[in-house]
Design a protein around this motif. Sequence first.
Motif, PDB file in Angstrom:
ATOM      1  N   UNK A 130       0.871  -1.180   0.017  1.00 49.01           N
ATOM      2  CA  UNK A 130       0.047   0.038   0.039  1.00 49.01           C
ATOM      3  C   UNK A 130       0.926   1.275   0.066  1.00 49.01           C
ATOM      4  N   UNK A 131       0.396   2.272  -0.522  1.00 50.71           N
ATOM      5  CA  UNK A 131       1.073   3.443  -0.489  1.00 50.71           C
ATOM      6  C   UNK A 131       0.050   4.592  -0.049  1.00 50.71           C
ATOM      7  N   UNK A 132       0.536   5.604   0.813  1.00 51.33           N
ATOM      8  CA  UNK A 132      -0.401   6.567   0.916  1.00 51.33           C
ATOM      9  C   UNK A 132       0.191   7.926   0.614  1.00 51.33           C
ATOM     10  N   UNK A 133      -1.091   8.768   0.166  1.00 53.96           N
ATOM     11  CA  UNK A 133      -0.718  10.035  -0.374  1.00 53.96           C
ATOM     12  C   UNK A 133       0.387  10.098  -1.407  1.00 53.96           C
ATOM     13  N   UNK A 134       0.321   9.475  -2.513  1.00 56.38           N
ATOM     14  CA  UNK A 134       1.698   9.556  -3.439  1.00 56.38           C
ATOM     15  C   UNK A 134       2.074  10.827  -4.009  1.00 56.38           C
ATOM     16  N   UNK A 135       2.650  11.903  -3.643  1.00 60.12           N
ATOM     17  CA  UNK A 135       3.132  12.831  -4.120  1.00 60.12           C
ATOM     18  C   UNK A 135       4.388  12.656  -4.185  1.00 60.12           C
ATOM     19  N   UNK A 136       5.150  11.987  -5.225  1.00 59.87           N
ATOM     20  CA  UNK A 136       6.298  11.615  -5.568  1.00 59.87           C
ATOM     21  C   UNK A 136       7.086  12.568  -6.332  1.00 59.87           C
ATOM     22  N   UNK A 137       6.483  13.443  -6.932  1.00 60.81           N
ATOM     23  CA  UNK A 137       7.326  14.625  -7.622  1.00 60.81           C
ATOM     24  C   UNK A 137       7.392  15.737  -6.860  1.00 60.81           C
ATOM     25  N   UNK A 138       6.703  16.858  -6.825  1.00 58.61           N
ATOM     26  CA  UNK A 138       6.478  17.848  -6.016  1.00 58.61           C
ATOM     27  C   UNK A 138       5.513  18.983  -6.255  1.00 58.61           C
ATOM     28  N   UNK A 139       4.721  19.472  -5.557  1.00 63.38           N
ATOM     29  CA  UNK A 139       3.655  20.381  -5.874  1.00 63.38           C
ATOM     30  C   UNK A 139       3.894  21.596  -7.009  1.00 63.38           C
ATOM     31  N   UNK A 140       3.036  22.178  -7.402  1.00 60.87           N
ATOM     32  CA  UNK A 140       3.373  23.009  -8.713  1.00 60.87           C
ATOM     33  C   UNK A 140       4.106  24.043  -8.129  1.00 60.87           C
ATOM     34  N   UNK A 141       5.206  24.328  -8.876  1.00 62.61           N
ATOM     35  CA  UNK A 141       6.362  25.470  -8.708  1.00 62.61           C
ATOM     36  C   UNK A 141       7.058  25.469  -7.281  1.00 62.61           C
ATOM     37  N   UNK A 142       6.969  24.571  -6.856  1.00 60.60           N
ATOM     38  CA  UNK A 142       7.974  24.065  -5.560  1.00 60.60           C
ATOM     39  C   UNK A 142       8.855  23.130  -5.681  1.00 60.60           C
ATOM     40  N   UNK A 143       9.964  22.914  -4.758  1.00 60.30           N
ATOM     41  CA  UNK A 143      11.143  22.015  -4.871  1.00 60.30           C
ATOM     42  C   UNK A 143      11.005  21.059  -3.912  1.00 60.30           C
ATOM     43  N   UNK A 144      11.225  19.953  -4.436  1.00 57.37           N
ATOM     44  CA  UNK A 144      11.485  18.833  -3.490  1.00 57.37           C
ATOM     45  C   UNK A 144      12.698  18.885  -2.737  1.00 57.37           C
ATOM     46  N   UNK A 145      12.618  18.995  -1.407  1.00 54.51           N
ATOM     47  CA  UNK A 145      13.968  19.312  -0.857  1.00 54.51           C
ATOM     48  C   UNK A 145      14.569  17.882  -0.221  1.00 54.51           C
ATOM     49  N   UNK A 146      14.076  16.794  -0.285  1.00 53.98           N
ATOM     50  CA  UNK A 146      14.420  15.388   0.013  1.00 53.98           C
ATOM     51  C   UNK A 146      14.322  14.677  -1.301  1.00 53.98           C
ATOM     52  N   UNK A 147      15.257  13.995  -2.013  1.00 54.72           N
ATOM     53  CA  UNK A 147      15.186  13.076  -3.208  1.00 54.72           C
ATOM     54  C   UNK A 147      14.020  12.050  -2.868  1.00 54.72           C
ATOM     55  N   UNK A 148      13.392  11.425  -3.894  1.00 56.48           N
ATOM     56  CA  UNK A 148      12.648  10.515  -3.825  1.00 56.48           C
ATOM     57  C   UNK A 148      13.544   9.146  -3.381  1.00 56.48           C
ATOM     58  N   UNK A 149      13.353   7.856  -2.586  1.00 56.44           N
ATOM     59  CA  UNK A 149      14.177   7.056  -2.224  1.00 56.44           C
ATOM     60  C   UNK A 149      13.881   5.839  -3.147  1.00 56.44           C
ATOM     61  N   UNK A 150      12.827   5.779  -3.756  1.00 62.00           N
ATOM     62  CA  UNK A 150      12.433   4.881  -4.722  1.00 62.00           C
ATOM     63  C   UNK A 150      11.732   5.571  -5.980  1.00 62.00           C
ATOM     64  N   UNK A 151      12.292   5.420  -7.070  1.00 59.12           N
ATOM     65  CA  UNK A 151      11.874   6.098  -8.496  1.00 59.12           C
ATOM     66  C   UNK A 151      10.203   5.731  -8.637  1.00 59.12           C
ATOM     67  N   UNK A 152       9.591   6.497  -9.257  1.00 64.72           N
ATOM     68  CA  UNK A 152       7.846   6.001  -9.554  1.00 64.72           C
ATOM     69  C   UNK A 152       7.947   4.544 -10.304  1.00 64.72           C
TER      70      UNK A 152
END
Length: 361
Positions: A130-152
């Motif tokens: 199961x995966x909860x709330x999968x925002x695995x890129x980033x919200x619009x115009x915002x930066x992801x400050x912690x890299x995704x541990x597992x690629x989509x």
Amino acid sequence: MPLSRRTFLQVVGLESAHLLVRKPIPAGIDEAKGPVVYLRNETLETVRSDYPGNPMIDGRFLNEDFVRSDRSFGTVFQWFLSQNPQRDEKKADTWRLTVRTPDDPRSIKNDCLIWLGHASFLLRIEGRWLITDPCLTHPPLQERLAPLPIPIDRLDFVDYLLLSHGHYDHLDAETIGQWPSPDVQALVPLRMGPLIESMNKFLRCQEAGWYQQFRVEETFSITFLPAQHWYLRVPWDRNKILWGSFLVQWKNKKLFFAGDTAYAQHFTRMRELFGPIDYCLMPIAAYKPEYVMKSNHTNPLEAVRAFHDLGGGTFFPMHYGTFDLADEPLGEPLRWLRELEQAGAIRGRLAVPDPGELVYL
């Protein structure tokens, strides 16, 4: 160019104001004109016998106490125009999450969780993923400050998506649109199905209201539960889709995923209905300024109070460190939570995994 949420909102604020002026939105039970109606999925079991369904007025959902958690546009616009009193402290805060690269999760044979950042957890329960709330890129115009541990594209083994609500940092159209497996089932709030299907026509959706149990035909159960929050993706769809939280039960264990929520009485009601909760995944950030955030998010102290209301065994913090969502410095929520632990203010175990770290349940 990536922006903080404050800057992003300042950029879009004037356009939103124009749209809101053109199309006023009912503020809640006191200002809406229609009668209260109750909605639920009549094909699902409602586990709370006295619950009539989710209250609505004029086609818009309300919280259990019939109070709206979203702030008025004037209050939010005040935030747009103000200066963050912790601006310098925030700029000087160099704290960042440490991200681990896990082995292939498909080799895991026991129940576990892996935090993917923000509110996204990868859970193995009774042989299913199961995966909860999968925002695995980033919200619009915002930066992801912690890299995704597992690629989509390496998550094609997931069986269920658990989506708590539609805000952009929890429901990401790019993630949903490029989901690698057509066999996954999305478990979603009432009236979210068409939105998900517009993002990915191959996903199968099942909608539930609060206190309703999804049909999953597994050795575990998944129940949709309340959250004190709200919904909006564009200015004219405010509260037209429900929001909530999830409880997963298997054997003699219970895991609660809080989604986004303010502190409210629903935590006490959950313990009364289900008993103590073994594992609680609780949001601890995006709480400043208080006059905007208190009605829809919990700070660390409030999250611990909710954890105690749930009779929680292990507290897993989330909703911090991955995106810049509010005025507090990025590392402040976890520092505050650690101070509460050191002061003996947390009754239960505090577990703080890094993104990508394997934790057995």
